[in-house]
Design a protein around this motif. Structure first.
Motif, PDB file in Angstrom:
ATOM      1  N   VAL A   1      12.238 108.490 -22.179  1.00 35.33           N
ATOM      2  CA  VAL A   1      11.061 106.722 -22.444  1.00 35.33           C
ATOM      3  C   VAL A   1       9.838 106.748 -21.524  1.00 35.33           C
ATOM      4  O   VAL A   1       9.907 107.241 -20.272  1.00 35.33           O
ATOM      5  N   SER A   2       9.317 106.664 -22.335  1.00 33.99           N
ATOM      6  CA  SER A   2       7.587 106.449 -21.901  1.00 33.99           C
ATOM      7  C   SER A   2       7.011 105.220 -21.092  1.00 33.99           C
ATOM      8  O   SER A   2       7.290 104.086 -21.704  1.00 33.99           O
ATOM      9  N   ILE A   3       6.589 105.622 -19.811  1.00 37.68           N
ATOM     10  CA  ILE A   3       6.211 104.188 -19.306  1.00 37.68           C
ATOM     11  C   ILE A   3       5.332 103.634 -18.527  1.00 37.68           C
ATOM     12  O   ILE A   3       4.782 105.664 -18.416  1.00 37.68           O
ATOM     13  N   THR A   4       4.182 103.178 -18.275  1.00 34.67           N
ATOM     14  CA  THR A   4       3.118 102.979 -17.727  1.00 34.67           C
ATOM     15  C   THR A   4       3.041 101.986 -16.484  1.00 34.67           C
ATOM     16  O   THR A   4       4.157 100.805 -16.365  1.00 34.67           O
ATOM     17  N   THR A   5       3.322 102.578 -15.454  1.00 33.41           N
ATOM     18  CA  THR A   5       3.109 102.235 -14.018  1.00 33.41           C
ATOM     19  C   THR A   5       2.270 102.259 -12.722  1.00 33.41           C
ATOM     20  O   THR A   5       1.427 103.375 -13.224  1.00 33.41           O
TER      21      THR A   5
ATOM     22  N   GLU B   1      10.517 108.535 -18.656  1.00 31.73           N
ATOM     23  CA  GLU B   1      11.852 109.074 -17.532  1.00 31.73           C
ATOM     24  C   GLU B   1      12.739 109.911 -18.545  1.00 31.73           C
ATOM     25  O   GLU B   1      12.678 109.366 -19.461  1.00 31.73           O
TER      26      GLU B   1
END
Length: 225
Positions: free
Chosen positions: A148-152, A206
């Protein structure tokens, strides 16, 4: 005559006590030597002068990557099947026949080793096949749920410059949610933008554990802006 006998008896008694005292002293000394020898051979003992115990590496195993591979069903063995070309054995959950084309989900994990100097080393496992699919679409859907691709925002440890043979390079050190710190090269513009920042916006991937979805490892995949 009785007086002489008493004196002789006293001498013999004193000699026996002296020999007993020397024997007891020798026994105590031997026990102390044995104890000290045992302690010196024990690496965790306070008597040990070996400093290697203080520099024990910290090792953790994390999910690292997944991929979908086109495969072919080989021999059928009871309720299992071999999967070509690697001849891996899997449950024949789809009731496939020899020669059927299938898609398989393969998994790789990694050992993260952090030394006493806080340097990180990654040791990757080989690919292992964990599940089969009758169509590629279903396999890709599972893959997208596991990666899973996330922006943080993450903690920015700092930025620094190095110079070698009149060439300057910039680096940023960030701390991932796992606690591991990584170093990334950056250009002059990003160096100036991050120089006084405490956090940085990044894109993370992730990677979730197939058997325990709540267990995941975040990998750096780029700067968000």
């Amino acid at each position: 005559m009785p007086i002489n006998m008493d004196i002789e008896a006293f001498k013999h008694a004193f000699a026996r006590k002296s020999r007993a005292g020397r024997t007891l002293g020798l026994m105590i000394l031997m026990v102390m030597v044995v104890l000290l020898s045992a302690c010196s051979g024990n690496q965790s003992s306070v008597f040990s002068t070996d400093s290697s115990a203080e520099s024990t590496d910290n090792v953790s195993r994390v999910p690292w990557d997944y991929r979908v591979v086109e495969s072919t069903v080989g021999d059928l063995i009871g309720s299992d099947m071999t999967v070509l070309p690697d001849n891996e054995l899997l449950p024949n959950d789809g009731n496939y026949a020899t020669g059927d084309k299938i898609w398989t989900l393969q998994f790789m994990d990694a050992e993260l080793i952090t030394g006493a100097d806080q340097r990180n080393e990654v040791r990757l496992s080989s690919w292992s096949t964990i599940k089969s699919y009758g169509d590629q679409k279903t396999a890709i859907e599972d893959l997208q749920n596991l990666k899973v691709s996330i922006t943080t925002d993450v903690n920015l440890v700092g930025v620094y410059k190095t110079k070698y043979q009149n060439k300057t390079r910039n680096f940023a050190v960030i701390e991932l949610p796992s606690g591991n710190r990584i170093k990334q090269p950056i250009d002059d513009k990003r160096y100036t933008a991050l120089e006084k920042q405490k956090t940085a916006s990044v894109v993370l991937e992730e990677v979730h554990d197939f058997a325990d979805y709540d267990s995941a490892y975040a990998k750096f995949r780029g700067w968000a802006k």
